[in-house]
Design a protein around this motif. Structure first.
Motif, PDB file in Angstrom:
ATOM      1  N   ARG A  48       0.844  -1.208   0.000  1.00 57.29           N
ATOM      2  CA  ARG A  48       0.000   0.000   0.000  1.00 57.29           C
ATOM      3  C   ARG A  48       0.876   1.253   0.000  1.00 57.29           C
ATOM      4  O   ARG A  48       0.616   2.202  -0.732  1.00 57.29           O
ATOM      5  CB  ARG A  48      -0.932   0.019   1.211  1.00 57.29           C
ATOM      6  CG  ARG A  48      -2.148  -0.889   1.082  1.00 57.29           C
ATOM      7  CD  ARG A  48      -3.175  -0.623   2.175  1.00 57.29           C
ATOM      8  NE  ARG A  48      -2.646  -0.742   3.518  1.00 57.29           N
ATOM      9  CZ  ARG A  48      -2.549  -1.873   4.214  1.00 57.29           C
ATOM     10  NH1 ARG A  48      -2.963  -3.012   3.685  1.00 57.29           N
ATOM     11  NH2 ARG A  48      -2.049  -1.877   5.434  1.00 57.29           N
ATOM     12  N   GLN A  49       1.929   1.255   0.828  1.00 57.19           N
ATOM     13  CA  GLN A  49       2.839   2.406   0.892  1.00 57.19           C
ATOM     14  C   GLN A  49       3.529   2.622  -0.452  1.00 57.19           C
ATOM     15  O   GLN A  49       3.689   3.756  -0.903  1.00 57.19           O
ATOM     16  CB  GLN A  49       3.891   2.201   1.985  1.00 57.19           C
ATOM     17  CG  GLN A  49       3.334   2.305   3.390  1.00 57.19           C
ATOM     18  CD  GLN A  49       4.348   1.918   4.459  1.00 57.19           C
ATOM     19  OE1 GLN A  49       5.340   1.253   4.181  1.00 57.19           O
ATOM     20  NE2 GLN A  49       4.092   2.337   5.687  1.00 57.19           N
ATOM     21  N   ARG A  50       3.928   1.533  -1.107  1.00 54.82           N
ATOM     22  CA  ARG A  50       4.585   1.635  -2.411  1.00 54.82           C
ATOM     23  C   ARG A  50       3.638   2.246  -3.441  1.00 54.82           C
ATOM     24  O   ARG A  50       4.020   3.127  -4.207  1.00 54.82           O
ATOM     25  CB  ARG A  50       5.067   0.269  -2.889  1.00 54.82           C
ATOM     26  CG  ARG A  50       5.886   0.332  -4.180  1.00 54.82           C
ATOM     27  CD  ARG A  50       6.130  -1.034  -4.791  1.00 54.82           C
ATOM     28  NE  ARG A  50       4.909  -1.709  -5.193  1.00 54.82           N
ATOM     29  CZ  ARG A  50       4.200  -1.399  -6.285  1.00 54.82           C
ATOM     30  NH1 ARG A  50       4.564  -0.430  -7.065  1.00 54.82           N
ATOM     31  NH2 ARG A  50       3.106  -2.081  -6.579  1.00 54.82           N
ATOM     32  N   LYS A  51       2.379   1.794  -3.411  1.00 52.03           N
ATOM     33  CA  LYS A  51       1.390   2.328  -4.357  1.00 52.03           C
ATOM     34  C   LYS A  51       1.157   3.808  -4.100  1.00 52.03           C
ATOM     35  O   LYS A  51       1.023   4.593  -5.047  1.00 52.03           O
ATOM     36  CB  LYS A  51       0.075   1.549  -4.259  1.00 52.03           C
ATOM     37  CG  LYS A  51       0.146   0.183  -4.914  1.00 52.03           C
ATOM     38  CD  LYS A  51      -1.169  -0.555  -4.821  1.00 52.03           C
ATOM     39  CE  LYS A  51      -1.067  -1.918  -5.479  1.00 52.03           C
ATOM     40  NZ  LYS A  51      -2.302  -2.687  -5.368  1.00 52.03           N
ATOM     41  N   GLN A  52       1.092   4.205  -2.816  1.00 47.69           N
ATOM     42  CA  GLN A  52       0.919   5.630  -2.493  1.00 47.69           C
ATOM     43  C   GLN A  52       2.118   6.438  -2.973  1.00 47.69           C
ATOM     44  O   GLN A  52       1.963   7.530  -3.524  1.00 47.69           O
ATOM     45  CB  GLN A  52       0.739   5.825  -0.982  1.00 47.69           C
ATOM     46  CG  GLN A  52      -0.599   5.341  -0.467  1.00 47.69           C
ATOM     47  CD  GLN A  52      -0.685   5.364   1.058  1.00 47.69           C
ATOM     48  OE1 GLN A  52       0.318   5.486   1.748  1.00 47.69           O
ATOM     49  NE2 GLN A  52      -1.895   5.252   1.573  1.00 47.69           N
ATOM     50  N   ALA A  53       3.318   5.908  -2.782  1.00 45.89           N
ATOM     51  CA  ALA A  53       4.533   6.602  -3.218  1.00 45.89           C
ATOM     52  C   ALA A  53       4.558   6.717  -4.741  1.00 45.89           C
ATOM     53  O   ALA A  53       4.939   7.765  -5.280  1.00 45.89           O
ATOM     54  CB  ALA A  53       5.772   5.865  -2.705  1.00 45.89           C
ATOM     55  N   ASP A  54       4.138   5.661  -5.433  1.00 40.14           N
ATOM     56  CA  ASP A  54       4.074   5.707  -6.901  1.00 40.14           C
ATOM     57  C   ASP A  54       3.093   6.783  -7.366  1.00 40.14           C
ATOM     58  O   ASP A  54       3.380   7.537  -8.297  1.00 40.14           O
ATOM     59  CB  ASP A  54       3.642   4.349  -7.479  1.00 40.14           C
ATOM     60  CG  ASP A  54       4.754   3.313  -7.458  1.00 40.14           C
ATOM     61  OD1 ASP A  54       5.913   3.686  -7.165  1.00 40.14           O
ATOM     62  OD2 ASP A  54       4.459   2.127  -7.741  1.00 40.14           O
ATOM     63  N   ALA A  55       1.933   6.852  -6.710  1.00 44.49           N
ATOM     64  CA  ALA A  55       0.925   7.856  -7.077  1.00 44.49           C
ATOM     65  C   ALA A  55       1.474   9.267  -6.827  1.00 44.49           C
ATOM     66  O   ALA A  55       1.291  10.161  -7.661  1.00 44.49           O
ATOM     67  CB  ALA A  55      -0.363   7.636  -6.277  1.00 44.49           C
ATOM     68  N   GLU A  56       2.150   9.464  -5.705  1.00 44.39           N
ATOM     69  CA  GLU A  56       2.739  10.769  -5.396  1.00 44.39           C
ATOM     70  C   GLU A  56       3.803  11.126  -6.434  1.00 44.39           C
ATOM     71  O   GLU A  56       3.877  12.267  -6.892  1.00 44.39           O
ATOM     72  CB  GLU A  56       3.355  10.749  -3.993  1.00 44.39           C
ATOM     73  CG  GLU A  56       4.021  12.046  -3.581  1.00 44.39           C
ATOM     74  CD  GLU A  56       3.087  13.237  -3.472  1.00 44.39           C
ATOM     75  OE1 GLU A  56       3.580  14.376  -3.557  1.00 44.39           O
ATOM     76  OE2 GLU A  56       1.860  13.046  -3.309  1.00 44.39           O
ATOM     77  N   ARG A  59       2.092  12.269  -9.569  1.00 44.99           N
ATOM     78  CA  ARG A  59       1.567  13.632  -9.402  1.00 44.99           C
ATOM     79  C   ARG A  59       2.690  14.657  -9.542  1.00 44.99           C
ATOM     80  O   ARG A  59       2.532  15.680 -10.218  1.00 44.99           O
ATOM     81  CB  ARG A  59       0.896  13.795  -8.026  1.00 44.99           C
ATOM     82  CG  ARG A  59      -0.513  13.231  -7.953  1.00 44.99           C
ATOM     83  CD  ARG A  59      -1.237  13.682  -6.694  1.00 44.99           C
ATOM     84  NE  ARG A  59      -0.638  13.168  -5.476  1.00 44.99           N
ATOM     85  CZ  ARG A  59      -0.908  11.973  -4.947  1.00 44.99           C
ATOM     86  NH1 ARG A  59      -1.769  11.166  -5.525  1.00 44.99           N
ATOM     87  NH2 ARG A  59      -0.311  11.583  -3.843  1.00 44.99           N
TER      88      ARG A  59
END
Length: 101
Positions: A48-56, A59
């Protein structure tokens, strides 16, 4: 499957001959299951953290591209304005010269 029934048969034999060994095995299984669950939760959390970092990151890359585009636009305007300014100065110098002549 044959292996499972073999394991079940072995457990029954152990249970009859050594109930403490069976209980110890059950405790070990519970411990291993708990460790597995914890590791699985950790892995899911990291994913989940990796996916959030990828999304950031996406952006920020989009923002960077937008800013680069704005910079190019402003840069072109600046060059155009600067060129127009030079033309204005040249015209003014020519007019001044003509006024003197």
């Amino acid at each position: 499957s044959p292996r499972v029934s073999g394991v079940a048969a072995a457990r029954k034999m152990v249970a009859k001959s050594d109930p403490e060994a069976l209980e110890e095995s059950r405790n070990e299984i519970r411990t291993l299951q708990a460790e597995y669950s914890k590791k699985k939760e950790d892995l899911e959390r990291k994913e989940r953290q990796r996916k959030q970092a990828d999304a950031e990151l996406r952006r920020r890359q989009d923002r960077l591209m937008m800013l680069e585009s704005e910079l190019q636009t402003v840069s072109r305007r600046s060059v155009k304005t600067s060129a127009e300014g030079h033309v204005d100065l040249a015209e003014q110098a020519q007019n001044d010269f003509m006024d003197k002549v």
